[in-house]
Each structure stands twice: as C-alpha cells, then as structure tokens.
Design an enzyme around this catalytic site. Structure first.
Site: not given
Length: 614
Positions: A2, A50, A263
């Site tokens: 956030c 958020r 990743l």
C-alpha cells in the site's frame, strides 16, 4: 502492499485539511489502486491507498480500534508473515478480531505491547499509529528496510509518507536540494546513504528503527541491528538450518488471497524459490505455479559474455520451468519502450535510478500485474550469502571505498567543475565509506581476512542492498504489484551473518553455502551455474537511442543538466564514433551506456520535480 501518508500538526486544525491529504494520497495511487481512506482529527491526519492482498473485504484503512477510553488509528504498508502466531498470542490475552487481515493484528499488537511490538514481527512493513488519548504518533520500519518511509519536521508540522513525492505534494514542503543532496545524487547515486532523503529537510526512517513523536519532541529508537558472535554450528548443521529456514520462509510468503507467482531468471536464487514454491503448491493442491522472466528483443544476437555477465539467462529459464513444470510467461521488451520509460521510472523512484535496469523492471512488473498481484523475487541472496564480484576479486576486496563504486574519477570526467567543488566529491564519498565501516559490529579475535569479509558483507547488506530494495519496491508498486523478498527474512539474515567465510565460500564458489543447502532441490547444472546478474539489453539500438537523447538535452540551453555536467566532455562521449567503456562505474551493470540513461534521468528529475538548488 500500500501507500501511506500522515500529517501531525499542533497549531493547525487538520479536520479542515482533507484536500491537502487527498493530494498527498493521490501521488501514491499506483501503490494502492484498490481503495483509499482518510482519518482526520484536530492534530492528526492519516491517509491510505490500498492494494488488497489478504481479507479483501475487511482490510480497509486507516483502521481504528478502541480499547477502553483510548482510540488508536493505523496506516500500514506491508505484510506480516507470522500473523497466525501473533493472533493466537493476542487471543490468549483476551483480544478478539473482526477481520482476518494482518493490519488488525499489528494494531492490536501495538495496543498490547507498545513500541516493543516490532520486535515480535516477522515481515516487511512501514506504518504509523496515532494514539488519540496520548497524542502520540508511532512510526516503524522493518528490520531490513524492504518497505520505504520518509518524513520531514518543519515547525509545528510533522509529515510522513511511503514516497518522497507524497511529502512534496504538501504545499509547505519544497523540492530544495543542497550540496549534500547533490552529492547523494551525483557521487553516491544511484545508491543513497541510509537515512538520507536527498531533498533538504527530508529524512528517511532507517531500517530497524522506530520513532515516537509527540508535542514534546521526537524520539528515535534502533530496535534491531546485526550482532556479531561466534557461529556454534558445524557445516552440516549450518546447511540443514539454512534449508529449513528457506522452506519455512517460502511457505509463509506464499500466503495471499490473490494470484501469486515467482520471478524466474534461471539463476540459483530465483530457481530455488521456484522449486520451494512448487513443492508447497503440490502439498496444498494449489495447482500450477506461474513463473515470469524478462528478456530483450534480439538479445541473443548481440549478447557478449564478460566477467560480470558470463552467460545469458533464456536457456536456463526454460530448463528450470520445464523441470518443475511451471506455467511460464516470458516477457520480451523492445528498445523503444525501454528508453521511453526512463521518465516514468524516474518519477516512480522520485530520483535518478539504475537506468535501463530500472525501466526494464518497471515494464516487467507492469506485464506481470496482468496475471498476478503478488510475486516472490530472489533479490538479496547475493548480499546475504556472498555472490558479487567484490566478495572474490582481490582488487575489489582491498578497495579503500565502496567496492561497487571504485572508479570515482570516471564520474569526475563528466561532472562540471562547479559540481565537483560543490559536492566535495572525493571527501564526501570517503566520509560515507568510513561512516559505514564505523558501524560494523566487530567479532573479537577474528583474523584480518575474516574481519575484512565481515566489512564487505556489512557494506553490501546496509549500503548496496537498500539500492536494490528501493528499486524493487518502486518499480513494482508503480504497477500495484507486491514483490516479496524471502532472502530478506531477518531470521535468515541474522543466522548467515555469523557463518564464517570459509563456510559461505564452500568449494570456492560464490554462494557456495547456499548451493550446498539446495542440493537435491535443484538440478545439478542449475545448482552450480555461474552467477549472472539481472539481464540488461545488449542491443546497439538502445545505445544509439540514449546517445541521441543526451545530445538533444545538451543542445537545449534551458536544460538544468547543463549546469551539472561538463557539456563538452559528455557531448564528446555521446558521439557515434566515441569508444564505449564496458567497465562498470556502479555495481556490475552500469557502464557508459547506462551513464547516458542516468544523465537523462537526472535531467528528467530536475525538470519534473522543479528541483531548486540552494
């Protein structure tokens, strides 16, 4: 993840300042694209953007909780990976919960344990909690500094936020930069000294620190630091402990109510996380794990191996994906978008960054976001286990400065005489280096070789790693993608910190200890593959693009860059027939090609942020 902002003021009624808070929050919209909220009282204003990851329906912020006659409000950016244990401990003390999110657990932990609550957290976080009854603000940042937090104190005002741009959106915070800020950008950059906010009067809350702020003043506390002590375990026990830690860490960090991926570069670090994640997915019946890799158009055609980048990633990505049967996505980037995103990457980072290394990550994350909201990345294993050339090359080990910035004279070639003088270039770099060395926790009785390696590890963990974490946070959050970094789990960092160098250097290989801990988890060829850094483009069209762009900037008499650089020298370097050096001037990837891109980012930053040199 956030975006958070806050404003405490003892002389101004903040209930009437919602429009300013809204502007500050809007700068962080990319960090939190799903919802926003604001909490306003007379002396305190908290704002939140958020990104929904856990308990999507009930985790709105700022979150408020009352206990007796006292009211607490929190704005929080991060993830706690030991939420179940904390929740159970608090329930045993009589607390009840209305949500399943870690925000409520964190806030309740502060209500129960006060500032010492941070010592109980396992996670990545930056948050602010306002105690209305006591009129105090508590700020804290995670031990390693994965999540960012900046602040400024000006008269009766105290303002904080996830990114510099949020503070600069306040009308009374000016984009001013003095000689020290210039030195950070031009001499330390694209790194940054911990605690330094670059802009005048703006600071960063350092990793492992908290702050209690009230009308009486500001109290800073370092709640965590590396401690040096003898390592009690033998080699086999050490290997087993690291393996168990990694298995637990990955399992905890896969928890989310949204799609998760890894990743995958085909290197040791990301392949290990992918293997462990696949194992957890199989155990829990979660289906196929999605993996993502990045490469560049025609890179195979132009790639040339060197000591810093010995081999290409693409064949290894395919090897790992096929071995673990992942749902793989290969993202291919082209030169025009790589160069064209330099401006956006600068704005996302609020400062000049790592050139195409930043822009490629920005574009990569933008594509990943189309299929996932959370990603696990192998970032920081090199700092924790010793993977970089400066852990092995004698010239870099013995360097009397930061080993990733050994050639300050290269920078002096393109800096204007005025900037060389203003920044006190050599003195500033040496002061920051000595300052870092003075922090190293020494181990009595350690021989000279091991003591120097302890210094190299400390420099890497506290000065180099923050640059990569900063890059990872900004480029990913610019697309609303939460990237988690398992190798930054403080339990792993603390344990490996005290493992002696001869164990870390097992078989004389970079990250030899980590490799041994992964025996049986990864295929042998992947396990012992030579380290190759994050991929960069080798396409000459990228060099041509940034060369031409720099020349255009220098031809613009209004360009603020002209005051920063030696115009004639840079113009000569950017000519098509000029020789291009492949010796890095920062880290392993920043060569002359990246210098041109960095100068483009400096010009962009000075213009877009209307930076005032004072």
């Amino acid at each position: 993840m956030c975006g958070i902002v806050g404003w405490i003021d003892w002389e101004r009624n903040l209930e009437n300042e919602g429009h300013i808070m809204a502007n500050m929050m809007e700068t962080l919209a990319a960090r939190g694209p799903d919802a926003s909220g604001m909490y306003l009282t007379k002396n305190a204003a908290l704002g939140h953007r958020r990104l929904s990851v856990v308990d999507l329906e009930n985790g709105a912020q700022p979150m408020i909780r009352d206990r007796g006659q006292r009211r607490y409000a929190i704005t929080y950016n991060g993830e706690l990976y030991n939420t179940p244990e904390l929740r159970q401990a608090l329930e045993s003390l009589g607390y009840t919960f209305r949500t399943n999110c870690d925000t409520e657990v964190l806030l309740t932990a502060y209500i129960e344990w006060g500032p010492s609550c941070v010592e109980k957290f396992n996670g990545i976080f930056a948050f602010g909690i306002w105690d209305e009854a006591e009129q105090t603000l508590f700020l804290a940042r995670d031990r390693i500094g994965v999540k960012p937090l900046f602040y400024t104190r000006q008269g009766s005002k105290f303002i904080f936020g996830s990114e510099l741009k949020a503070l600069l959106a306040h009308p009374e915070v000016k984009p001013e930069i003095d000689s020290e800020g210039l030195a950070e950008v031009l001499i330390i950059g694209p790194g940054r000294t911990p605690g330094h906010g670059v802009f005048r009067n703006i600071a960063e809350l350092r990793p492992g620190h908290s702050m209690l702020y009230s009308e009486k003043g500001m109290y800073l506390c370092q709640y965590w630091a590396l401690e040096s002590m003898p390592h009690p375990d033998d080699f086999d026990t050490t290997v087993g402990t690291i393996r168990e830690l990694l298995q637990d860490i990955v399992k905890r960090q896969l928890v989310a109510d949204v799609p998760v991926c890894t990743l995958l570069s085909g290197g040791l670090d990301s392949s290990a996380l992918t293997a462990l994640a696949c194992d957890t997915y199989r155990q829990k019946g979660l289906g196929d794990l999605h993996t993502y890799s990045v490469d560049y158009l025609d890179n195979a055609q132009y790639f040339k191996a060197n000591s810093f980048q010995p081999n290409a990633d693409a064949p290894w990505v395919q090897r790992v994906s096929e071995f673990f049967d992942t749902r793989h996505h290969n993202i291919i980037l082209d030169t025009p978008e790589l160069a064209g995103s330099l401006l956006q990457a600068t704005i996302s980072r609020d400062l000049p960054g790592m050139a195409d290394v930043d822009t490629s990550l920005y574009l990569f994350c933008r594509e990943i976001k189309k299929g996932a909201t959370v990603a696990l990345s192998g970032e920081c294993a090199d700092e924790v286990f010793g993977g970089y050339p400066w852990f092995y090359r004698e010239d870099m080990i013995k360097a009397s400065c930061f080993p990733w910035s050994p050639n300050l004279d290269v920078r002096m070639q393109w800096l204007s005489p005025e900037m060389q003088s203003v920044t006190r270039a050599h003195d500033y770099l040496q002061e920051r280096y000595q300052e870092a060395l003075a922090e190293v926790p020494r181990l009595p009785g350690e021989d000279a070789k091991d003591a120097r390696m302890r210094e190299i590890f400390y420099l890497s963990l506290t000065r180099w790693m923050p640059t990569l974490l900063d890059r990872k946070d900004r480029m990913s959050m610019a697309s609303g993608l939460e990237v988690r970094v398992p190798y930054c789990d403080h339990r792993l960092v603390e344990y490996v910190w005290n493992v002696p160098w001869h164990m870390k250097n097992f078989h004389g290989r970079e990250k030899g200890l980590l490799r041994q801990a992964l025996v049986g988890i990864l295929p042998e060829d992947v396990l012992w593959r030579r380290k190759s850094p994050y991929p960069k483009t080798h396409n000459p069209s990228y060099l041509n693009a940034v060369r031409q762009w720099v020349l255009q900037i220098l031809d613009d008499t209004s360009s603020p860059l002209r005051r920063i650089v030696d115009v004639d020298k840079v113009r000569a370097m950017a000519q098509p027939n000029a020789e291009i050096s492949n010796i890095p001037w920062f880290g392993q990837l920043m060569t002359n090609v990246q210098l041109f891109a960095y100068l483009i980012q400096v010009d962009t930053w000075l213009r877009e942020y209307k930076v005032q040199l004072v």
